[in-house]
Every structure is written in structure tokens, then in C-alpha cells.
Design an enzyme around this catalytic site. Structure first.
Site, short mmCIF file in Angstrom:
data_model
loop_
_atom_site.label_atom_id
_atom_site.label_comp_id
_atom_site.label_asym_id
_atom_site.label_seq_id
_atom_site.Cartn_x
_atom_site.Cartn_y
_atom_site.Cartn_z
N GLU A 8 0.01 5.30 -0.54
CA GLU A 8 0.80 5.32 0.48
C GLU A 8 0.78 6.88 0.75
O GLU A 8 0.52 7.74 0.31
CB GLU A 8 2.26 4.68 0.18
CG GLU A 8 1.96 3.37 -0.32
CD GLU A 8 3.28 2.47 -0.54
OE1 GLU A 8 4.24 3.15 -0.75
OE2 GLU A 8 3.26 1.22 -0.53
N GLU A 20 -7.76 -2.64 -1.42
CA GLU A 20 -9.06 -3.04 -1.17
C GLU A 20 -10.01 -1.85 -0.55
O GLU A 20 -11.17 -2.03 -0.67
CB GLU A 20 -9.03 -4.29 -0.41
CG GLU A 20 -8.06 -5.55 -1.15
CD GLU A 20 -6.64 -5.37 -0.82
OE1 GLU A 20 -6.11 -4.42 -0.78
OE2 GLU A 20 -6.31 -6.66 -0.54
N CYS A 31 -7.47 -5.84 5.59
CA CYS A 31 -8.41 -5.85 4.28
C CYS A 31 -9.42 -7.43 4.32
O CYS A 31 -10.33 -7.29 3.85
CB CYS A 31 -7.74 -6.08 3.02
SG CYS A 31 -6.99 -4.16 2.93
N1 THU Z 1 -1.22 -3.36 0.02
C1 THU Z 1 -2.54 -3.36 -0.50
O1 THU Z 1 -2.95 -2.64 -0.91
N2 THU Z 1 -3.22 -4.59 -0.20
C2 THU Z 1 -2.93 -5.68 0.53
O2 THU Z 1 -3.72 -6.43 0.70
C3 THU Z 1 -1.63 -5.82 0.70
C4 THU Z 1 -0.68 -4.61 0.91
C5 THU Z 1 -0.45 -2.47 -0.26
C6 THU Z 1 0.03 -1.62 1.25
C7 THU Z 1 1.31 -1.07 0.89
O3 THU Z 1 1.06 0.16 0.13
C8 THU Z 1 2.01 -1.80 -0.09
O4 THU Z 1 1.07 -3.07 -0.61
C9 THU Z 1 3.16 -2.85 0.58
O5 THU Z 1 2.68 -3.47 1.75
#
Ligand code: THU
Length: 137
Positions: free
Chosen positions: A47, A58, A92
Site C-alpha cells: 500500500e 497477485e 487482479c
Molecule cells: N488486495 C489484494 O492484495 N488482493 C486482492 O485481490 C484483494 C485486495 C489488497 C489491496 C489492499 O491493499 C487491501 O487488500 C485491502 O483492499
């Protein structure tokens, strides 16, 4: 995919998840994928204080695969900590689809491990893909 390999992928995904940078959502995610020849690549969400600049787990795993010269996903595990399994977000699903075949399986895991497995067509039906740009002659 044999169950033992799913367990190995889940372990790789959890190891990456432990390094997630998720101070804003507090929702760490890990992903690990296996290529048909058995190579494993993992990623975590990263993030950013400028929220839209964050990246998904992913995306990291796929970038590592591509940087290593591989182009096909056999199996992919995505894991979060919630009671519900973490399924790939819409973006993703499209990222996975780029490197998927009809045989590709996506495994959604939560705190209790892999809960559900999907084909990419189940996750992203009627999808747009490379074939639209390069139709067979
Ligand atoms: N997130 C992922 O890394 N992969 C996904 O497929 C769903 C969401 C992350 C993005 C963000 O950093 C956190 O989960 C909350 O949405």
C-alpha cells in the site's frame, strides 16, 4: 494439482503475506503462483500513502513471474486473514486471466487455509483476453 502442492503454495503465499505493507487497510494479503514447470513466485500487497498507488499481492506475484521469463499460471493461491477466503479483486482477475489457461486454478484462502477453488472463467466469465487482439488466422 496435488493437494501437497496447494499446501506448498499456501505456505509461500503466507510467507509473502507476512511481509505485506498494509498500514492503511490493515488487510495483509499474500499470493503465490506455480508455473506448469513447478516454479513458484509470490507477492504481497504494497500500500501507499497515496492510496491508489498501492498494489495487490497477485500483481506482485505475476510481476515476479514475468520478470523471471515465465508466462503461464498453473495454480495461484491468494490468502488473507479474514474468516472469509480472500478472492482476487476485479483488476487482479484480469491480471491473472492474461497468463491463464482453461486449466488454471485459483485457490482462495483465509485464516483456515484454502476454502474454495475456481477456474478463471468462473471468476471472470466472458472475459477479454489476448485472443481478442491476436485472433487465430
Ligand atoms: N488486495 C489484494 O492484495 N488482493 C486482492 O485481490 C484483494 C485486495 C489488497 C489491496 C489492499 O491493499 C487491501 O487488500 C485491502 O483492499
Amino acid at each position: 494439482m496435488p493437494a501437497a502442492d496447494t499446501v506448498q503454495l499456501l505456505q509461500a503465499a503466507r510467507a509473502a503475506q507476512a511481509n505485506a505493507h498494509a498500514p492503511y487497510s490493515r488487510y495483509p494479503v499474500g499470493a503465490a503462483l506455480a508455473t506448469p514447470d513447478g516454479r513458484v513466485f509470490a507477492g504481497c500487497n504494497v500500500e501507499n500513502a497515496a492510496y491508489p498507488s498501492g498494489t495487490c499481492a497477485e500483481a506482485g506475484a505475476i510481476a515476479a513471474m514475468v520478470a523471471a521469463g515465465a508466462r503461464e499460471i498453473a495454480d495461484l493461491v491468494v490468502v488473507g486473514n479474514g474468516p472469509e477466503p480472500t478472492t482476487p479483486c476485479g483488476d487482479c482477475r484480469q491480471r491473472i486471466r492474461e497468463f491463464a489457461t482453461a486449466a488454471t486454478r485459483v485457490h482462495a484462502a483465509g485464516a483456515q487455509g484454502v476454502v474454495r477453488s475456481f477456474t478463471v472463467d468462473e471468476l471472470l466469465p466472458q472475459s477479454f483476453g489476448p485472443g481478442h487482439l491476436r485472433p487465430a488466422p
